[in-house]
Design a protein around this motif. Structure first.
Motif, short mmCIF file in Angstrom:
data_model
loop_
_atom_site.label_atom_id
_atom_site.label_comp_id
_atom_site.label_asym_id
_atom_site.label_seq_id
_atom_site.Cartn_x
_atom_site.Cartn_y
_atom_site.Cartn_z
N PHE A 156 10.63 0.30 -0.84
CA PHE A 156 10.16 0.53 0.53
C PHE A 156 8.65 0.33 0.64
O PHE A 156 8.16 -0.23 1.61
CB PHE A 156 10.54 1.95 0.97
N LEU A 157 7.91 0.79 -0.37
CA LEU A 157 6.46 0.72 -0.29
C LEU A 157 5.90 -0.64 -0.65
O LEU A 157 4.79 -0.98 -0.26
CB LEU A 157 5.83 1.79 -1.20
N THR A 158 6.63 -1.45 -1.42
CA THR A 158 6.06 -2.70 -1.90
C THR A 158 6.71 -3.95 -1.33
O THR A 158 6.23 -5.05 -1.61
CB THR A 158 6.17 -2.78 -3.43
N VAL A 159 7.77 -3.84 -0.55
CA VAL A 159 8.44 -5.03 -0.04
C VAL A 159 7.52 -5.78 0.94
O VAL A 159 6.86 -5.19 1.78
CB VAL A 159 9.79 -4.68 0.62
N GLY A 160 7.41 -7.05 0.77
CA GLY A 160 6.63 -7.89 1.67
C GLY A 160 5.14 -7.87 1.41
O GLY A 160 4.37 -8.33 2.24
N PHE A 161 4.68 -7.39 0.28
CA PHE A 161 3.25 -7.33 -0.07
C PHE A 161 2.41 -6.78 1.08
O PHE A 161 1.62 -7.49 1.70
CB PHE A 161 2.74 -8.71 -0.48
N SER A 175 -0.38 -4.77 3.41
CA SER A 175 -1.81 -4.49 3.32
C SER A 175 -2.00 -3.00 3.11
O SER A 175 -1.05 -2.22 3.19
CB SER A 175 -2.51 -4.94 4.61
N THR A 176 -3.24 -2.59 2.85
CA THR A 176 -3.48 -1.17 2.59
C THR A 176 -3.16 -0.32 3.82
O THR A 176 -2.63 0.78 3.68
CB THR A 176 -4.93 -0.93 2.14
N GLN A 177 -3.48 -0.82 4.99
CA GLN A 177 -3.20 -0.06 6.21
C GLN A 177 -1.68 0.07 6.43
O GLN A 177 -1.19 1.14 6.76
CB GLN A 177 -3.84 -0.73 7.43
N ARG A 193 3.43 3.19 5.88
CA ARG A 193 4.72 3.38 5.22
C ARG A 193 4.78 4.71 4.49
O ARG A 193 5.80 5.40 4.52
CB ARG A 193 4.99 2.24 4.23
N VAL A 194 3.68 5.09 3.83
CA VAL A 194 3.64 6.37 3.12
C VAL A 194 3.77 7.51 4.13
O VAL A 194 4.51 8.48 3.89
CB VAL A 194 2.35 6.50 2.28
N ASN A 195 3.07 7.42 5.26
CA ASN A 195 3.16 8.46 6.28
C ASN A 195 4.59 8.57 6.81
O ASN A 195 5.12 9.67 7.00
CB ASN A 195 2.19 8.19 7.43
N ARG A 196 5.22 7.42 7.06
CA ARG A 196 6.60 7.41 7.54
C ARG A 196 7.54 8.01 6.50
O ARG A 196 8.45 8.77 6.83
CB ARG A 196 7.00 5.97 7.88
N LEU A 197 7.30 7.67 5.24
CA LEU A 197 8.12 8.21 4.15
C LEU A 197 7.95 9.72 4.04
O LEU A 197 8.94 10.46 3.93
CB LEU A 197 7.74 7.54 2.83
#
Length: 142
Positions: free
Chosen positions: A71-76, A78-80, A85-89
């Motif tokens: 979930f965090l790394t799919v599609g490379f 950007s940091t933002q 994604r981390v906030n959503r997770l």
């Protein structure tokens, strides 16, 4: 006509043979895997319970970690985008945790015969879930 009848009986015989092979494989599987586990569970039930619980938790952690990593790394990202994604997770994990803790609290209150406390836990769970799920959304401005 006789050829069709023989072909039909041939298909029927093959189907019966497949079913018998499947039953034999199930019996072999039971003999090789289930019988030793049953023996282990009947000889040392406490150790068996700990082993099964350990394997279950290990599997959940492994597959959850694999899903989170994907979930965090799919599609490379950007940091933002990764922060989003981390906030959503974390928000999703918070919602799941609130529901699980609420269910555990309700069950514990019911087992302790504290029905009023169970209702209070249910109400608190609903309120906290609402705050996390709906109170933290950013409003869209036109």
């Amino acid at each position: 006509m006789i050829q069709k009848i023989v072909a039909g009986y041939g298909k029927l015989l093959i189907s019966i043979l497949k079913i018998l092979i499947l039953v034999a494989l199930c019996a072999l599987f039971a003999l090789v895997l289930v019988l030793p586990l049953w023996k282990f569970a009947s000889v040392a039930p406490k150790i068996y319970s700990y082993c099964v619980l350990f394997l279950l938790i290990s599997g959940v952690i492994f597959f959850s970690g694999k899903s989170v990593r994907h979930f965090l790394t799919v599609g490379f990202p950007s940091t933002q985008e990764r922060k989003q994604r981390v906030n959503r997770l974390l928000k999703g994990l918070g919602k799941v945790l609130i529901i699980l803790l609420g269910i555990c609290g309700i069950v514990m209150c019911i087992l302790a015969e504290a029905v009023a406390a169970a209702w209070m836990v249910l109400l608190a769970t609903i309120i906290i879930y609402g705050v996390i799920a709906f109170g933290t959304k950013k409003e869209k401005r036109n």
